[in-house]
Write a protein that holds these residues in place. Sequence first.
Motif, PDB file in Angstrom:
ATOM      1  N   PHE A 108       0.840  -1.202   0.000  1.00 33.26           N
ATOM      2  CA  PHE A 108       0.000   0.000   0.000  1.00 33.26           C
ATOM      3  C   PHE A 108       0.871   1.247   0.000  1.00 33.26           C
ATOM      4  O   PHE A 108       2.051   1.207   0.376  1.00 33.26           O
ATOM      5  N   SER A 109       0.285   2.352  -0.413  1.00 34.28           N
ATOM      6  CA  SER A 109       0.927   3.665  -0.355  1.00 34.28           C
ATOM      7  C   SER A 109      -0.171   4.687  -0.126  1.00 34.28           C
ATOM      8  O   SER A 109      -1.116   4.775  -0.911  1.00 34.28           O
ATOM      9  N   VAL A 110      -0.062   5.434   0.962  1.00 26.82           N
ATOM     10  CA  VAL A 110      -1.086   6.402   1.343  1.00 26.82           C
ATOM     11  C   VAL A 110      -0.454   7.787   1.437  1.00 26.82           C
ATOM     12  O   VAL A 110       0.482   7.994   2.211  1.00 26.82           O
ATOM     13  N   SER A 111      -0.958   8.725   0.647  1.00 29.71           N
ATOM     14  CA  SER A 111      -0.529  10.116   0.725  1.00 29.71           C
ATOM     15  C   SER A 111      -1.391  10.834   1.755  1.00 29.71           C
ATOM     16  O   SER A 111      -2.626  10.806   1.656  1.00 29.71           O
ATOM     17  N   LEU A 112      -0.761  11.471   2.719  1.00 29.31           N
ATOM     18  CA  LEU A 112      -1.508  12.117   3.785  1.00 29.31           C
ATOM     19  C   LEU A 112      -1.984  13.503   3.373  1.00 29.31           C
ATOM     20  O   LEU A 112      -1.309  14.215   2.627  1.00 29.31           O
ATOM     21  N   SER A 113      -3.141  13.881   3.889  1.00 26.12           N
ATOM     22  CA  SER A 113      -3.734  15.173   3.544  1.00 26.12           C
ATOM     23  C   SER A 113      -3.001  16.331   4.194  1.00 26.12           C
ATOM     24  O   SER A 113      -3.012  17.448   3.686  1.00 26.12           O
ATOM     25  N   VAL A 114      -2.380  16.067   5.339  1.00 26.60           N
ATOM     26  CA  VAL A 114      -1.587  17.075   6.042  1.00 26.60           C
ATOM     27  C   VAL A 114      -0.344  16.398   6.594  1.00 26.60           C
ATOM     28  O   VAL A 114      -0.295  15.174   6.715  1.00 26.60           O
ATOM     29  N   THR A 115       0.662  17.194   6.919  1.00 33.88           N
ATOM     30  CA  THR A 115       1.867  16.648   7.542  1.00 33.88           C
ATOM     31  C   THR A 115       1.628  16.495   9.035  1.00 33.88           C
ATOM     32  O   THR A 115       1.343  17.482   9.724  1.00 33.88           O
ATOM     33  N   PRO A 116       1.711  15.277   9.562  1.00 33.12           N
ATOM     34  CA  PRO A 116       1.449  15.084  10.993  1.00 33.12           C
ATOM     35  C   PRO A 116       2.468  15.815  11.859  1.00 33.12           C
ATOM     36  O   PRO A 116       3.636  15.965  11.481  1.00 33.12           O
ATOM     37  N   THR A 117       2.030  16.245  13.008  1.00 33.22           N
ATOM     38  CA  THR A 117       2.916  16.903  13.974  1.00 33.22           C
ATOM     39  C   THR A 117       3.232  15.983  15.147  1.00 33.22           C
ATOM     40  O   THR A 117       3.855  16.405  16.112  1.00 33.22           O
ATOM     41  N   GLY A 118       2.805  14.739  15.054  1.00 28.77           N
ATOM     42  CA  GLY A 118       3.032  13.780  16.137  1.00 28.77           C
ATOM     43  C   GLY A 118       2.881  12.368  15.630  1.00 28.77           C
ATOM     44  O   GLY A 118       3.069  12.087  14.444  1.00 28.77           O
ATOM     45  N   PRO A 119       2.499  11.449  16.507  1.00 31.29           N
ATOM     46  CA  PRO A 119       2.414  10.040  16.130  1.00 31.29           C
ATOM     47  C   PRO A 119       1.220   9.748  15.232  1.00 31.29           C
ATOM     48  O   PRO A 119       0.241  10.498  15.200  1.00 31.29           O
ATOM     49  N   ILE A 120       1.323   8.636  14.510  1.00 29.88           N
ATOM     50  CA  ILE A 120       0.221   8.166  13.682  1.00 29.88           C
ATOM     51  C   ILE A 120       0.010   6.680  13.939  1.00 29.88           C
ATOM     52  O   ILE A 120       0.873   5.986  14.475  1.00 29.88           O
TER      53      ILE A 120
END
Length: 298
Positions: A108-120
């Motif tokens: 899989f490859s998932v492009s995130l809508s925003v850059t996280p500022t912490g854990p995912i």
Amino acid sequence: SSISPSENFGATDTCGGSVSVGASCTLSITFTPTSAGDVTGTLTITDNALGGPQMISLSGTGLAGVVISGSATKSAVNGATVTVYAVNADGTNGDVLGTGTTDSNGAFSVSLSVTPTGPIRVVVSGGTYTSEADGTTVTSSSDVSALVDNAGSSVPGMSITAVSTFVDSYASWLLAAGGTTVTDAHGNATTTINGFYGFPEGTKVEKLLAKFKKADITGDPDGFLLGMIIGALAEEGKRLHTSDPDALIEALAADIFDGKWDGKKHGTPVPLGTGTLPTTAGTSDFLSDLATYVDTGK
């Protein structure tokens, strides 16, 4: 008159339908690139002024966003939904940051809508896979997941398995109890699960690819160990819940949530099928089914 930006650009204005002689209005331009790299465009202002329409050149640079990629393995999980969540301080899921689907190899490859500022947290739901126990096609009923301490940049090569799920589950309990950070909770949970299954200290199971070939016994012993665990869980799931062998993963994740393999979550027996999870499902029963899987000669 009208104001029309080209693709990747947007425009708002205070002009209304007309602008009086000597007056002015404000145009605001937005840039929403659909890909990384340099982007050019045009803003077209259609009016009755001399030389119209007016053409204004636009340009911008699209920056590459955060991409989370890897594979989901029970064996390869095909057609599963991959959801990436922000993680709250108490270990629960926050906002959805992106979704994707696994291919026939579990990738899989998932492009995130925003850059996280912490854990995912990466959660893989549904899909089908071929059982390592008997070669039948199994429909996934249990989610598998993995915790990432910080995803401020792209995270490639993730490995989402039952073992990463057990680490995530125990880390979630530590966070729910309070008084710790995601990094510390994740580290403590990793140490516990690594110790039980025999992985070397410091092994990051979220980056460890499962291997199932005999050549990997010496070529990639840690990957082979992970493959053996997955095979043993398939054997155990088939034995404990014939109609839904995949349900064992969810049950064991609930079992280890409080850091103990005892068939219970906070003292309450963990459901499995029409009954409950055996108290020894995560310990001696697992080892027995591991021996059964080894005897299959895979």
